[in-house]
Design a protein around this motif. Structure first.
Motif, mmCIF file in Angstrom:
data_model
loop_
_atom_site.group_PDB
_atom_site.id
_atom_site.type_symbol
_atom_site.label_atom_id
_atom_site.label_comp_id
_atom_site.label_asym_id
_atom_site.label_seq_id
_atom_site.Cartn_x
_atom_site.Cartn_y
_atom_site.Cartn_z
ATOM 1 N N GLY A 61 -29.063 17.324 3.902
ATOM 2 C CA GLY A 61 -29.501 16.825 5.198
ATOM 3 C C GLY A 61 -28.825 15.500 5.515
ATOM 4 N N PRO A 62 -28.640 15.212 6.785
ATOM 5 C CA PRO A 62 -27.980 13.961 7.162
ATOM 6 C C PRO A 62 -28.815 12.723 6.859
ATOM 7 C CG PRO A 62 -28.745 15.139 9.110
ATOM 8 C CD PRO A 62 -28.984 16.041 7.923
ATOM 9 N N LYS A 63 -30.126 12.858 6.851
ATOM 10 C CA LYS A 63 -30.992 11.699 6.587
ATOM 11 C C LYS A 63 -32.324 12.165 6.011
ATOM 12 C CE LYS A 63 -32.419 11.697 11.366
ATOM 13 N NZ LYS A 63 -33.759 11.565 11.760
ATOM 14 N N THR A 64 -32.320 12.554 4.755
ATOM 15 C CA THR A 64 -33.550 13.058 4.149
ATOM 16 C C THR A 64 -34.535 11.925 3.891
ATOM 17 O OG1 THR A 64 -32.589 12.940 1.934
ATOM 18 C CG2 THR A 64 -32.424 15.038 3.072
ATOM 19 N N ASP A 65 -35.813 12.252 4.065
ATOM 20 C CA ASP A 65 -36.876 11.290 3.783
ATOM 21 C C ASP A 65 -37.159 11.215 2.287
ATOM 22 O OD1 ASP A 65 -37.849 10.479 6.556
ATOM 23 O OD2 ASP A 65 -37.848 12.660 6.704
ATOM 24 N N PHE A 66 -36.969 12.329 1.589
ATOM 25 C CA PHE A 66 -37.066 12.372 0.132
ATOM 26 C C PHE A 66 -36.409 13.656 -0.346
ATOM 27 C CE2 PHE A 66 -40.989 14.244 1.715
ATOM 28 C CZ PHE A 66 -41.187 15.354 0.930
ATOM 29 N N ASP A 67 -36.170 13.731 -1.651
ATOM 30 C CA ASP A 67 -35.538 14.901 -2.254
ATOM 31 C C ASP A 67 -36.501 15.565 -3.216
ATOM 32 O OD1 ASP A 67 -33.003 14.514 -0.980
ATOM 33 O OD2 ASP A 67 -32.604 12.894 -2.391
ATOM 34 N N LEU A 68 -36.382 16.877 -3.320
ATOM 35 C CA LEU A 68 -37.288 17.674 -4.130
ATOM 36 C C LEU A 68 -36.486 18.718 -4.889
ATOM 37 C CD1 LEU A 68 -40.297 18.399 -4.713
ATOM 38 C CD2 LEU A 68 -40.204 19.872 -2.707
ATOM 39 N N VAL A 69 -36.739 18.819 -6.193
ATOM 40 C CA VAL A 69 -36.149 19.868 -7.014
ATOM 41 C C VAL A 69 -37.301 20.746 -7.492
ATOM 42 C CG1 VAL A 69 -34.851 20.434 -9.098
ATOM 43 C CG2 VAL A 69 -34.272 18.372 -7.798
ATOM 44 N N LEU A 70 -37.207 22.031 -7.193
ATOM 45 C CA LEU A 70 -38.237 22.990 -7.596
ATOM 46 C C LEU A 70 -37.671 23.951 -8.625
ATOM 47 C CD1 LEU A 70 -39.662 23.975 -4.099
ATOM 48 C CD2 LEU A 70 -40.800 22.582 -5.819
ATOM 49 N N GLY A 71 -38.465 24.288 -9.608
ATOM 50 C CA GLY A 71 -38.091 25.329 -10.539
ATOM 51 C C GLY A 71 -38.300 26.691 -9.895
ATOM 52 N N ALA A 72 -37.554 27.681 -10.329
ATOM 53 C CA ALA A 72 -37.686 29.029 -9.764
ATOM 54 C C ALA A 72 -39.113 29.551 -9.949
ATOM 55 C CB ALA A 72 -36.673 29.974 -10.405
ATOM 56 N N LYS A 73 -39.750 29.218 -11.060
ATOM 57 C CA LYS A 73 -41.125 29.664 -11.313
ATOM 58 C C LYS A 73 -42.090 29.020 -10.306
ATOM 59 C CE LYS A 73 -44.409 31.673 -13.653
ATOM 60 N NZ LYS A 73 -44.695 33.077 -13.430
ATOM 61 N N ALA A 74 -41.867 27.754 -9.978
ATOM 62 C CA ALA A 74 -42.720 27.086 -8.985
ATOM 63 C C ALA A 74 -42.580 27.764 -7.622
ATOM 64 C CB ALA A 74 -42.356 25.610 -8.879
ATOM 65 N N VAL A 75 -41.363 28.113 -7.246
ATOM 66 C CA VAL A 75 -41.142 28.807 -5.978
ATOM 67 C C VAL A 75 -41.861 30.147 -5.995
ATOM 68 C CG1 VAL A 75 -39.426 29.869 -4.451
ATOM 69 C CG2 VAL A 75 -38.954 27.650 -5.521
#
Length: 82
Positions: A61-75
């Motif tokens: 994104g051009p201006k993200t408010d925060f970043d998130l990494v999700l595991g495939a199991k969480a998804v």
């Protein structure tokens, strides 16, 4: 052509079609952007709260408010929401 992951497609569906997913994004202000990555996927995505719900698109994104990494199991667990 780069194809989005199955996990991203599932999240898009939850956030735009499932009542619980729609309720989860409703409190976010319109225009909120979140950098999104699925652990093990080499693609970057970004989530944006839109007037109609949410969108997830390929690329940072051009201006993200925060970043998130999700595991495939969480998804998977998010997408099993009833």
């Amino acid at each position: 052509m780069v194809v989005m992951s199955e996990s991203i497609d599932s999240l898009k569906q939850i956030f735009n079609e499932h009542p619980a997913g729609r309720a989860a994004v409703r409190p976010l202000r319109k225009g909120t952007q979140v950098g999104l990555r699925i652990h093990g996927d080499d693609q970057d995505y970004h989530f944006e709260r839109t007037p109609d719900g949410a969108s997830i698109t390929l690329g940072k994104g051009p201006k993200t408010d925060f970043d998130l990494v999700l595991g495939a199991k969480a998804v998977e667990e998010i997408c099993e929401t009833q």
